[in-house]
Write a protein that holds these residues in place. Structure first.
Motif, PDB file in Angstrom:
ATOM      1  N   GLU A   1      -0.093  18.601   0.241  1.00  0.00           N
ATOM      2  CA  GLU A   1      -0.639  19.579  -0.701  1.00  0.00           C
ATOM      3  C   GLU A   1      -1.925  19.072  -1.336  1.00  0.00           C
ATOM      4  O   GLU A   1      -2.863  19.832  -1.554  1.00  0.00           O
ATOM      5  CB  GLU A   1       0.396  19.898  -1.780  1.00  0.00           C
ATOM      6  N   THR A   2      -1.958  17.798  -1.658  1.00  0.00           N
ATOM      7  CA  THR A   2      -3.141  17.225  -2.294  1.00  0.00           C
ATOM      8  C   THR A   2      -4.310  17.166  -1.334  1.00  0.00           C
ATOM      9  O   THR A   2      -5.451  17.459  -1.702  1.00  0.00           O
ATOM     10  CB  THR A   2      -2.832  15.818  -2.829  1.00  0.00           C
ATOM     11  N   ALA A   3      -4.043  16.808  -0.103  1.00  0.00           N
ATOM     12  CA  ALA A   3      -5.109  16.702   0.891  1.00  0.00           C
ATOM     13  C   ALA A   3      -5.574  18.073   1.355  1.00  0.00           C
ATOM     14  O   ALA A   3      -6.654  18.196   1.928  1.00  0.00           O
ATOM     15  CB  ALA A   3      -4.627  15.881   2.089  1.00  0.00           C
ATOM     16  N   GLY A   4      -4.783  19.099   1.136  1.00  0.00           N
ATOM     17  CA  GLY A   4      -5.187  20.444   1.505  1.00  0.00           C
ATOM     18  C   GLY A   4      -5.010  20.741   2.974  1.00  0.00           C
ATOM     19  O   GLY A   4      -5.715  21.561   3.529  1.00  0.00           O
TER      20      GLY A   4
ATOM     21  N   ARG B   1      10.800  10.211   0.332  1.00  0.00           N
ATOM     22  CA  ARG B   1       9.748  10.181   1.349  1.00  0.00           C
ATOM     23  C   ARG B   1       9.249  11.593   1.650  1.00  0.00           C
ATOM     24  O   ARG B   1       8.036  11.832   1.757  1.00  0.00           O
ATOM     25  CB  ARG B   1      10.287   9.511   2.624  1.00  0.00           C
ATOM     26  N   ALA B   2      10.186  12.554   1.770  1.00  0.00           N
ATOM     27  CA  ALA B   2       9.792  13.939   2.040  1.00  0.00           C
ATOM     28  C   ALA B   2       8.982  14.503   0.876  1.00  0.00           C
ATOM     29  O   ALA B   2       7.984  15.201   1.082  1.00  0.00           O
ATOM     30  CB  ALA B   2      11.029  14.789   2.293  1.00  0.00           C
ATOM     31  N   SER B   3       9.390  14.187  -0.342  1.00  0.00           N
ATOM     32  CA  SER B   3       8.653  14.651  -1.510  1.00  0.00           C
ATOM     33  C   SER B   3       7.252  14.049  -1.545  1.00  0.00           C
ATOM     34  O   SER B   3       6.274  14.746  -1.842  1.00  0.00           O
ATOM     35  CB  SER B   3       9.422  14.274  -2.776  1.00  0.00           C
ATOM     36  N   PHE B   4       7.154  12.767  -1.231  1.00  0.00           N
ATOM     37  CA  PHE B   4       5.842  12.112  -1.204  1.00  0.00           C
ATOM     38  C   PHE B   4       4.963  12.706  -0.111  1.00  0.00           C
ATOM     39  O   PHE B   4       3.767  12.969  -0.340  1.00  0.00           O
ATOM     40  CB  PHE B   4       6.028  10.609  -0.976  1.00  0.00           C
ATOM     41  N   ASP B   5       5.531  12.939   1.080  1.00  0.00           N
ATOM     42  CA  ASP B   5       4.758  13.530   2.172  1.00  0.00           C
ATOM     43  C   ASP B   5       4.277  14.934   1.814  1.00  0.00           C
ATOM     44  O   ASP B   5       3.136  15.302   2.121  1.00  0.00           O
ATOM     45  CB  ASP B   5       5.587  13.561   3.448  1.00  0.00           C
ATOM     46  N   THR B   6       5.128  15.729   1.171  1.00  0.00           N
ATOM     47  CA  THR B   6       4.742  17.075   0.751  1.00  0.00           C
ATOM     48  C   THR B   6       3.610  17.006  -0.268  1.00  0.00           C
ATOM     49  O   THR B   6       2.643  17.771  -0.195  1.00  0.00           O
ATOM     50  CB  THR B   6       5.954  17.808   0.145  1.00  0.00           C
ATOM     51  N   TYR B   7       3.731  16.076  -1.198  1.00  0.00           N
ATOM     52  CA  TYR B   7       2.674  15.900  -2.205  1.00  0.00           C
ATOM     53  C   TYR B   7       1.343  15.539  -1.552  1.00  0.00           C
ATOM     54  O   TYR B   7       0.292  16.085  -1.909  1.00  0.00           O
ATOM     55  CB  TYR B   7       3.089  14.832  -3.217  1.00  0.00           C
TER      56      TYR B   7
END
Length: 136
Positions: free
Chosen positions: A98-101, A89-95
């Motif tokens: 980062e993707t949304a900027g 979940r933390a990895s997905f949230d970080t992604y």
């Protein structure tokens, strides 16, 4: 055997029930087997030799290996599963972040407009902050 001996399989409905029960138990067993094998590979506290030993034991003697593993290490299986889920979940949230900027320019401009409408900043301060946001 006696001629009057009636087995459960002599009744077609009971035969279907037993077949469904055995299929269910087989699927349940496979689920448990793969869950334990996944837990063996997921556990970071166990070294390579420990993982190899448990995996060898589970594959060589599957019933005994699974039951011994559940007795010895079953208590922490849920904790490891939960930690793995939280890490995903933390990895997905970080992604996503980062993707949304992060916060977009539109959000910052909306906040500035809200501050100007409330009277917290003047028109000159609004224009200056707006230029900074658009320049970034």
């Amino acid at each position: 055997m006696s001629k009057n001996l009636i087995l459960a399989y002599d009744y077609p409905l009971m035969g279907a029930f037993w077949t469904m029960l055995w299929i269910f138990m087989w699927v349940l067993w496979l689920f448990l087997l793969f869950r334990v094998i996944g837990d063996i590979f997921r556990d970071d506290s166990m070294g390579g030799w420990g993982k190899t030993g448990w995996l060898f034991f589970v594959i060589l003697l599957p019933f005994l290996g699974i039951f011994v593993y559940l007795i010895a290490r079953g208590r922490d299986m849920g904790k490891r599963e939960q930690e793995h889920a939280m890490a995903q979940r933390a990895s997905f949230d970080t992604y996503i972040r980062e993707t949304a900027g992060g916060t977009g320019h539109a959000d910052e401009l909306a906040k500035l407009a809200d501050l100007k409408n409330k009277g917290a900043i003047t028109e000159a301060e609004f224009q200056q902050a707006k230029q900074k946001v658009l320049a970034a």
